[in-house]
Structure formats: structure tokens, C-alpha cells
Design a protein around this motif. Structure first.
Motif, mmCIF file in Angstrom:
data_model
loop_
_atom_site.group_PDB
_atom_site.id
_atom_site.type_symbol
_atom_site.label_atom_id
_atom_site.label_comp_id
_atom_site.label_asym_id
_atom_site.label_seq_id
_atom_site.Cartn_x
_atom_site.Cartn_y
_atom_site.Cartn_z
ATOM 1 N N PRO A 57 7.106 -28.017 -2.403
ATOM 2 C CA PRO A 57 5.892 -27.389 -2.789
ATOM 3 C C PRO A 57 4.450 -27.826 -2.142
ATOM 4 C CG PRO A 57 7.398 -28.084 -4.725
ATOM 5 C CD PRO A 57 7.845 -28.778 -3.515
ATOM 6 N N LEU A 58 3.806 -26.776 -2.006
ATOM 7 C CA LEU A 58 2.451 -26.957 -1.276
ATOM 8 C C LEU A 58 1.693 -26.019 -1.944
ATOM 9 C CD1 LEU A 58 3.641 -26.656 2.459
ATOM 10 C CD2 LEU A 58 2.803 -28.905 1.317
ATOM 11 N N THR A 59 0.170 -26.203 -1.567
ATOM 12 C CA THR A 59 -0.735 -25.322 -2.050
ATOM 13 C C THR A 59 -1.101 -24.447 -0.942
ATOM 14 O OG1 THR A 59 -2.657 -26.695 -0.974
ATOM 15 C CG2 THR A 59 -1.904 -27.241 -3.410
ATOM 16 N N VAL A 60 -1.747 -23.154 -1.006
ATOM 17 C CA VAL A 60 -2.136 -22.244 -0.067
ATOM 18 C C VAL A 60 -3.107 -22.966 1.020
ATOM 19 C CG1 VAL A 60 -3.330 -20.160 0.454
ATOM 20 C CG2 VAL A 60 -1.871 -20.195 -1.641
ATOM 21 N N PRO A 61 -4.124 -23.795 0.504
ATOM 22 C CA PRO A 61 -4.810 -24.521 1.450
ATOM 23 C C PRO A 61 -3.868 -25.590 2.454
ATOM 24 C CG PRO A 61 -6.014 -24.478 -0.451
ATOM 25 C CD PRO A 61 -4.640 -24.042 -0.756
ATOM 26 N N GLN A 62 -2.975 -26.143 1.942
ATOM 27 C CA GLN A 62 -2.109 -27.016 2.717
ATOM 28 C C GLN A 62 -1.324 -26.100 3.766
ATOM 29 O OE1 GLN A 62 -0.126 -28.792 -0.698
ATOM 30 N NE2 GLN A 62 -1.279 -30.787 -0.205
ATOM 31 N N MET A 63 -0.618 -25.059 3.330
ATOM 32 C CA MET A 63 0.034 -24.073 4.019
ATOM 33 C C MET A 63 -0.867 -23.629 5.232
ATOM 34 S SD MET A 63 2.814 -21.888 1.729
ATOM 35 C CE MET A 63 1.724 -21.979 0.235
ATOM 36 N N THR A 122 4.253 -20.268 -8.640
ATOM 37 C CA THR A 122 3.284 -21.034 -8.951
ATOM 38 C C THR A 122 3.665 -22.125 -9.984
ATOM 39 O OG1 THR A 122 1.769 -19.663 -10.404
ATOM 40 C CG2 THR A 122 1.452 -19.718 -7.835
ATOM 41 N N VAL A 123 3.315 -23.476 -9.909
ATOM 42 C CA VAL A 123 3.622 -24.599 -10.647
ATOM 43 C C VAL A 123 2.164 -25.404 -10.902
ATOM 44 C CG1 VAL A 123 5.945 -24.508 -10.701
ATOM 45 C CG2 VAL A 123 4.706 -25.861 -9.152
ATOM 46 N N ALA A 124 1.980 -25.933 -11.710
ATOM 47 C CA ALA A 124 0.584 -26.740 -11.932
ATOM 48 C C ALA A 124 0.537 -27.792 -10.898
ATOM 49 C CB ALA A 124 0.650 -27.390 -13.179
ATOM 50 N N ILE A 144 2.672 -24.002 -4.720
ATOM 51 C CA ILE A 144 3.420 -22.970 -4.539
ATOM 52 C C ILE A 144 4.971 -23.578 -4.265
ATOM 53 C CG2 ILE A 144 4.030 -20.726 -3.320
ATOM 54 C CD1 ILE A 144 1.276 -20.738 -4.618
ATOM 55 N N ARG A 145 5.798 -22.924 -4.862
ATOM 56 C CA ARG A 145 7.355 -23.430 -4.609
ATOM 57 C C ARG A 145 8.366 -22.412 -4.366
ATOM 58 N NH1 ARG A 145 8.981 -26.682 -10.096
ATOM 59 N NH2 ARG A 145 9.618 -24.749 -11.287
ATOM 60 N N LEU A 174 8.101 -19.030 3.379
ATOM 61 C CA LEU A 174 9.411 -19.519 2.955
ATOM 62 C C LEU A 174 9.905 -20.762 3.695
ATOM 63 C CD1 LEU A 174 11.197 -16.050 2.001
ATOM 64 C CD2 LEU A 174 9.770 -17.488 0.345
ATOM 65 N N ASP A 175 10.045 -20.702 4.975
ATOM 66 C CA ASP A 175 10.382 -21.504 5.781
ATOM 67 C C ASP A 175 9.747 -22.964 5.768
ATOM 68 O OD1 ASP A 175 12.640 -22.283 7.649
ATOM 69 O OD2 ASP A 175 11.016 -22.283 9.403
ATOM 70 N N LEU A 176 8.237 -22.723 5.455
ATOM 71 C CA LEU A 176 7.675 -24.046 5.358
ATOM 72 C C LEU A 176 8.072 -24.582 3.960
ATOM 73 C CD1 LEU A 176 5.127 -25.746 6.491
ATOM 74 C CD2 LEU A 176 3.778 -24.195 5.257
ATOM 75 N N LEU A 177 8.029 -23.783 3.021
ATOM 76 C CA LEU A 177 8.121 -24.443 1.719
ATOM 77 C C LEU A 177 9.734 -25.009 1.476
ATOM 78 C CD1 LEU A 177 6.673 -21.605 -0.641
ATOM 79 C CD2 LEU A 177 5.682 -24.145 -0.228
ATOM 80 N N ARG A 178 10.554 -24.401 2.443
ATOM 81 C CA ARG A 178 11.932 -24.967 2.363
ATOM 82 C C ARG A 178 11.930 -26.367 2.945
ATOM 83 N NH1 ARG A 178 16.378 -23.407 6.408
ATOM 84 N NH2 ARG A 178 14.586 -22.964 7.420
ATOM 85 N N GLU A 179 11.131 -26.592 4.312
ATOM 86 C CA GLU A 179 10.995 -27.742 4.980
ATOM 87 C C GLU A 179 10.325 -28.790 4.388
ATOM 88 O OE1 GLU A 179 9.462 -26.863 8.840
ATOM 89 O OE2 GLU A 179 11.184 -25.650 9.222
ATOM 90 N N GLN A 180 8.963 -28.273 3.545
ATOM 91 C CA GLN A 180 8.176 -29.478 3.157
ATOM 92 C C GLN A 180 8.116 -29.580 1.708
ATOM 93 O OE1 GLN A 180 4.356 -29.591 4.930
ATOM 94 N NE2 GLN A 180 5.313 -29.151 6.876
#
Length: 161
Positions: free
Chosen positions: A60-66, A92-94, A104-105, A52-58
Motif C-alpha cells: 500500500p502507498l499514497t498517491v503522492p508516494q506513487m 483506499t484504506v486509512a 491505496i492497496r 497495480l504493478d507498483l502496489l504489488r511490488e511495494q
């Protein structure tokens, strides 16, 4: 040894940085234990909190990016994403760049959850003593950042061998 603003010789630097690593390790273990103790009341595990913290900072990301960003296995990050989705904290979004790897957002609930957690953490951190200055914090961040860079370089060299 007297404190100086001159760069340390490599052997002295290494001695001091070993002390820093020891403190960072101890701090990490204590923070992890504290987060694990409060996680049930908050409903967030350490891993979900990190997602959640990573998504807040960066954003939407994919699982591989995270996975790459956090230096964790894809499988572990995927489990944390599933847990976060079960709590309705992510969706999840396209992904226009890659059809088979969705983005993932954070949901509004996810943003509220991670904001509440970090607000509680800030309340605790405000009690830090020692009359720390901005310059001291900046120096700490610089030292830890340089150590992280050093150890990242070691990973890159090992991968290329």
C-alpha cells in the motif's frame, strides 16, 4: 573495436551508451504500443497497469508516494487510481501516518489482474532469442541501473539550482 573487460574511456563509453539509449527508446515505444493494443481486451490501460504493478511490488502507498516513485504528476496518478478503483482493482484504506492522504492497496481482484498481465508478458518474453546468459542479463541491468542513477542525479542537481 575489440570487446574487452576493461572499463571504457569516457568518450567510448558515451558512444556506446548513446546506442543503448536509442535501443531503450525504441523498445519502450514498441512495448507501450503493444500494451495499448492489448489493453482493451485486458481492461487495463498502461497507467493502471503501472499502478497495480507498483502496489504489488511495494504494498500500500499514497498517491503522492506513487507519483514520486514513478516520476509522474500526482494528478495523472490520481486519475489512474480512480480508474483502477472503478475496476475494483484497488481500494483506499486509512493511513495511520497521514489522515488526509489515504493508502491505496490492491484488492484480490487487482492482484489477480496484474498477475494475469505479467504472466502473459512472461510468456512473450520467454520467446526472446539469442541464448542470453544470466551474466549478460545482469550486465544489462547494471548498465541501465547506472544510467538511471546518472539521470536521477541530473534531476536532483537541476532541482537544487
Amino acid at each position: 573495436m575489440p570487446k574487452t573487460s576493461e572499463p571504457l574511456p569516457p568518450d567510448d563509453l558515451a558512444d556506446h551508451l548513446v546506442e543503448v539509449l536509442g535501443l531503450v527508446g525504441l523498445l519502450y515505444r514498441r512495448v507501450l504500443r503493444k500494451v495499448e493494443q492489448t489493453a482493451p481486451s485486458q481492461g487495463l490501460s498502461v497507467g493502471v497497469r503501472a499502478v497495480l504493478d507498483l502496489l504489488r511490488e511495494q504494498g500500500p502507498l499514497t498517491v503522492p508516494q506513487m507519483s514520486r516513485t514513478q516520476e509522474l504528476s500526482r494528478q495523472f496518478v490520481q486519475r489512474m487510481v480512480h480508474d483502477a478503483a472503478a475496476g475494483q482493482w484497488v481500494e483506499t484504506v486509512a493511513n495511520p501516518a497521514h489522515r488526509r492522504s489515504p493508502l491505496i492497496r490492491l484488492t484480490d481482484e487487482g492482484l489477480a489482474a496484474i498477475t494475469a498481465v505479467t504472466d502473459r508478458e512472461k510468456q512473450v518474453l520467454r520467446r526472446t532469442g539469442g541464448d542470453l546468459t544470466d551474466a549478460e542479463i545482469a550486465a544489462c541491468v547494471k548498465v541501465l541501473g547506472q544510467m538511471l542513477t546518472l539521470f536521477n542525479e541530473g534531476d536532483e542537481q537541476a532541482e537544487s539550482d
